[in-house]
Design a protein around this motif. Structure first.
Motif, mmCIF file in Angstrom:
data_model
loop_
_atom_site.group_PDB
_atom_site.id
_atom_site.type_symbol
_atom_site.label_atom_id
_atom_site.label_comp_id
_atom_site.label_asym_id
_atom_site.label_seq_id
_atom_site.Cartn_x
_atom_site.Cartn_y
_atom_site.Cartn_z
ATOM 1 N N THR A 138 -2.384 22.467 -19.980
ATOM 2 C CA THR A 138 -3.779 22.584 -20.393
ATOM 3 C C THR A 138 -3.930 23.632 -21.510
ATOM 4 O O THR A 138 -4.617 23.391 -22.509
ATOM 5 N N ASN A 139 -3.268 24.772 -21.349
ATOM 6 C CA ASN A 139 -3.341 25.813 -22.382
ATOM 7 C C ASN A 139 -2.789 25.325 -23.717
ATOM 8 O O ASN A 139 -3.330 25.644 -24.781
ATOM 9 N N GLN A 184 5.298 29.391 -21.163
ATOM 10 C CA GLN A 184 4.274 29.796 -20.181
ATOM 11 C C GLN A 184 4.805 29.672 -18.754
ATOM 12 O O GLN A 184 4.577 30.539 -17.919
ATOM 13 N N ASP A 223 -1.531 24.125 -15.647
ATOM 14 C CA ASP A 223 -2.225 25.122 -16.468
ATOM 15 C C ASP A 223 -1.502 25.344 -17.798
ATOM 16 O O ASP A 223 -2.141 25.510 -18.845
ATOM 17 N N LYS A 236 -5.324 22.928 -25.206
ATOM 18 C CA LYS A 236 -6.511 23.665 -25.661
ATOM 19 C C LYS A 236 -6.257 24.384 -26.983
ATOM 20 O O LYS A 236 -7.145 24.488 -27.829
ATOM 21 N N ARG A 237 -5.047 24.892 -27.144
ATOM 22 C CA ARG A 237 -4.684 25.581 -28.392
ATOM 23 C C ARG A 237 -4.862 24.638 -29.583
ATOM 24 O O ARG A 237 -5.334 25.035 -30.640
#
Ligand SMILES: *[C@@H]1O[C@H](CO)[C@@H](O)[C@H](O)[C@H]1NC(C)=O
Ligand SMILES: *[C@@H]1O[C@H](CO)[C@@H](O)[C@H](O)[C@H]1NC(C)=O
Ligand SMILES: *[C@@H]1O[C@H](CO)[C@@H](O)[C@H](O)[C@H]1NC(C)=O
Ligand SMILES: *[C@@H]1O[C@H](CO)[C@@H](O)[C@H](O)[C@H]1NC(C)=O
Length: 348
Positions: free
Chosen positions: A292-293, A280, A289, A296-297
């Motif tokens: 965080t992504n 990313q 971010d 969250k996944r």
């Protein structure tokens, strides 16, 4: 009007002259950089000076993780804690060189204390990436590492207490006798394998999953990742966690930066969070971010999992994200008079 305009232009030029060197200096102040999971302050403080003086990133992450192994950081790194379900302490470690994309790693390493150094030896003295179990021990001894018991009075006592407590908690399922009530040996349950919805390991606590993961970026802009742990308390003998798995426990790429993970490794390794974060950031997403992504996944599939990821880019930006943990990380770069311990508000 014209005069004012010229004056304005002059002051803009003056500002540019003043700001440009300052701007460059500020950018320079962000590197070199060291970042590591949790407040393992000795790992950070012992490595900052050599890193600042120009030591290679890969040596720094090995040195930092070694410091934690010797100090038995939080009981979660190194020998003498977290006995598995036959009472043995076993170690997982990895080192990755973002310049050459080489990795050395060991899983389920037995009777050798210096896990991250053995991982480095796998990189130095073999063309392989990951060695495991008794065979990794044989390799380590052949290279010159000392073979010795990793048990201490503390780990022997912890194991005896656990047995007295009917081997609770443990990580077995679908076996008989009922693993939530009894010790083994277990056999497949006559009731068969229940396809219950997946859950995270319920008994993960802060004391039970404090892997050290470090990212260093040196003065030559080389990136390295290092990870070391003794894994879960009372894990099934032979279990290897996420730490030595490339892209799970850590990842480094000189084109982008690096990332490292800590937490419920059995769950986390299914998502290669460190690789995902680096990819990313490669696309321009900032470290906070990107982390965080990645978290969250995992949460989408395992809403009760505990874990965290830290990351840094070759531009000197850094960040982290966590879930269900009291997570902090340590960071130092030239703009900081001393190491900073940064608490992270976990995503909910
Ligand atoms: C981090 O660890 C150091 C050394 O043990 C300690 O002095 C400091 O208070 C800790 N910081 C936090 C925020 O826990
Ligand atoms: C691996 O090689 C590097 C480079 O020569 C050296 O600094 C390091 O000590 C070696 N480590 C091990 C464990 O062999
Ligand atoms: C470990 O236990 C043994 C036997 O009970 C005892 O003699 C020894 O002093 C203990 N070692 C430490 C470091 O406490
Ligand atoms: C680093 O900064 C450059 C220039 O702003 C940018 O193009 C690049 O995407 C950044 N790299 C990372 C990994 O953030």
């Amino acid at each position: 009007m014209k005069m004012i305009g010229k004056q304005h232009l002059a002051s803009v030029l003056l500002c540019l002259q003043l700001y440009l060197p300052i701007g460059l200096a500020m950018n320079g102040d962000l590197l070199p950089l060291i970042i590591n999971t949790w407040n393992f302050s000795m790992a950070t403080s012992q490595t900052w000076q050599p890193l600042d003086a120009g030591a290679p990133a890969i040596d720094i992450v090995v040195q930092g993780c070694s410091a934690c192994e010797e100090l038995q950081c939080d009981g979660s790194v190194g020998y003498g804690n977290h006995p598995d379900d036959i009472g043995e302490t076993t170690l997982d470690a990895m080192v990755m060189d973002g310049k050459t994309m080489q990795i050395g790693a060991v899983g389920d390493l037995r009777r050798v204390k210096d896990a991250i150094s053995v991982a480095r030896a796998v990189m130095n003295f073999s063309k392989h990436t990951l060695l495991v179990g008794e065979s990794a021990t044989k390799f380590a001894v052949a290279i010159g590492f000392k073979e010795e018991s990793l048990s201490t009075n503390k780990s022997v006592e912890a194991f005896n207490e656990w047995k007295k407590n009917n081997c609770q908690p443990n990580f077995w399922k679908n076996v008989w006798p009922d693993p939530s009530k009894s010790c083994g040996p277990y056999k497949p349950s006559p009731g068969g394998v229940k396809m219950t919805p997946p859950t995270a390991n319920q008994d993960i606590s802060q004391e039970n999953h404090d892997t050290i993961g470090m990212i260093a970026i040196d003065r030559m802009n080389n990136v390295a990742a290092g990870v070391s742990t003794n894994g879960l308390n009372h894990k099934v003998h032979g279990r290897v966690g996420d730490s030595p798995i490339p892209g799970a426990g850590g990842y480094a790429d000189n084109d982008v930066g690096g990332a490292a993970a800590t937490g419920d490794g059995d769950i986390m390794m299914r998502f290669l969070p460190s690789f995902f974060v680096v990819e990313q950031m490669r696309m321009g997403i900032n470290p906070d971010d990107a982390c965080t992504n990645a978290i969250k996944r995992i949460v989408r599939h395992y809403p009760d999992f505990s874990g965290a990821v830290v990351a840094a880019t070759i531009n000197g930006t850094y960040g982290a994200a966590c879930h269900n943990a009291n997570f902090v990380y340590n960071i130092q770069n030239p703009s900081m008079p001393q190491m900073m311990t940064v608490p992270v508000t976990c995503i909910s």
